[in-house]
Design a protein around this motif. Structure first.
Motif, PDB file in Angstrom:
ATOM      1  N   THR A  80     -19.704  12.588 -65.839  1.00 60.81           N
ATOM      2  CA  THR A  80     -19.126  13.693 -66.471  1.00 60.81           C
ATOM      3  C   THR A  80     -18.190  14.248 -65.329  1.00 60.81           C
ATOM      4  O   THR A  80     -17.060  14.657 -65.799  1.00 60.81           O
ATOM      5  CB  THR A  80     -20.218  14.614 -66.529  1.00 60.81           C
ATOM      6  OG1 THR A  80     -21.295  13.957 -67.537  1.00 60.81           O
ATOM      7  CG2 THR A  80     -19.693  15.942 -67.294  1.00 60.81           C
ATOM      8  N   LYS A  81     -18.642  14.165 -63.994  1.00 61.11           N
ATOM      9  CA  LYS A  81     -17.710  14.557 -62.880  1.00 61.11           C
ATOM     10  C   LYS A  81     -16.286  13.878 -62.963  1.00 61.11           C
ATOM     11  O   LYS A  81     -15.279  14.485 -62.977  1.00 61.11           O
ATOM     12  CB  LYS A  81     -18.307  14.373 -61.665  1.00 61.11           C
ATOM     13  CG  LYS A  81     -17.869  15.046 -60.590  1.00 61.11           C
ATOM     14  CD  LYS A  81     -18.673  15.089 -59.264  1.00 61.11           C
ATOM     15  CE  LYS A  81     -18.238  15.893 -58.113  1.00 61.11           C
ATOM     16  NZ  LYS A  81     -19.415  15.732 -56.878  1.00 61.11           N
ATOM     17  N   ALA A  82     -16.373  12.733 -63.171  1.00 64.41           N
ATOM     18  CA  ALA A  82     -15.104  11.811 -63.106  1.00 64.41           C
ATOM     19  C   ALA A  82     -14.132  12.202 -64.539  1.00 64.41           C
ATOM     20  O   ALA A  82     -12.773  12.116 -64.434  1.00 64.41           O
ATOM     21  CB  ALA A  82     -15.548  10.443 -63.176  1.00 64.41           C
ATOM     22  N   MET A  83     -14.880  12.095 -65.686  1.00 70.58           N
ATOM     23  CA  MET A  83     -14.268  12.701 -66.868  1.00 70.58           C
ATOM     24  C   MET A  83     -13.546  14.177 -66.655  1.00 70.58           C
ATOM     25  O   MET A  83     -12.348  14.286 -67.096  1.00 70.58           O
ATOM     26  CB  MET A  83     -15.111  12.823 -68.022  1.00 70.58           C
ATOM     27  CG  MET A  83     -14.590  13.121 -69.163  1.00 70.58           C
ATOM     28  SD  MET A  83     -13.349  12.120 -69.941  1.00 70.58           S
ATOM     29  CE  MET A  83     -14.738  10.880 -70.607  1.00 70.58           C
ATOM     30  N   ASN A  84     -14.241  15.006 -66.233  1.00 62.45           N
ATOM     31  CA  ASN A  84     -13.625  16.483 -65.866  1.00 62.45           C
ATOM     32  C   ASN A  84     -12.614  16.496 -64.980  1.00 62.45           C
ATOM     33  O   ASN A  84     -11.581  17.088 -64.912  1.00 62.45           O
ATOM     34  CB  ASN A  84     -14.830  17.306 -65.391  1.00 62.45           C
ATOM     35  CG  ASN A  84     -15.919  17.706 -66.289  1.00 62.45           C
ATOM     36  OD1 ASN A  84     -15.644  17.541 -67.418  1.00 62.45           O
ATOM     37  ND2 ASN A  84     -17.080  18.216 -66.087  1.00 62.45           N
TER      38      ASN A  84
END
Length: 89
Positions: A80-84
């Motif tokens: 999720t952090k990478a996507m954001n």
């Protein structure tokens, strides 16, 4: 080699469980790789499509006991952090 009936049965069960666990683990890793590969290639639309599938696979593996629930939470958090980060830039 197992010498008793019960030991033979436990060995058969172990083999079945291991195969089942490896299937969940492999599926989870595949979906995670798809998200990471899409993010690395800059294909945000593919990453957005793959993300829910990856989260589902991770959750399923955690619920089956293949991975610890905190490990699953960490995997989801990092994806999720990478996507954001990719969508923000």
């Amino acid at each position: 080699m197992a010498n008793h009936k019960q030991a033979e049965k436990r060995n058969r069960q172990r083999i079945k469980r291991r195969a089942r666990n490896l299937q969940h683990l492999s599926t989870m890793r595949t979906y995670m790789k798809r998200v990471r590969r899409a993010l690395a290639g800059g294909q945000l639309d593919q990453a957005k499509e793959a993300m829910p599938l990856a989260i589902t696979a991770i959750g399923r593996a955690a619920s089956k006991g293949v991975v610890h629930r905190n490990t699953a939470a960490r995997y989801i958090s990092r994806l999720t952090k990478a996507m954001n980060a990719a969508t923000a830039s």
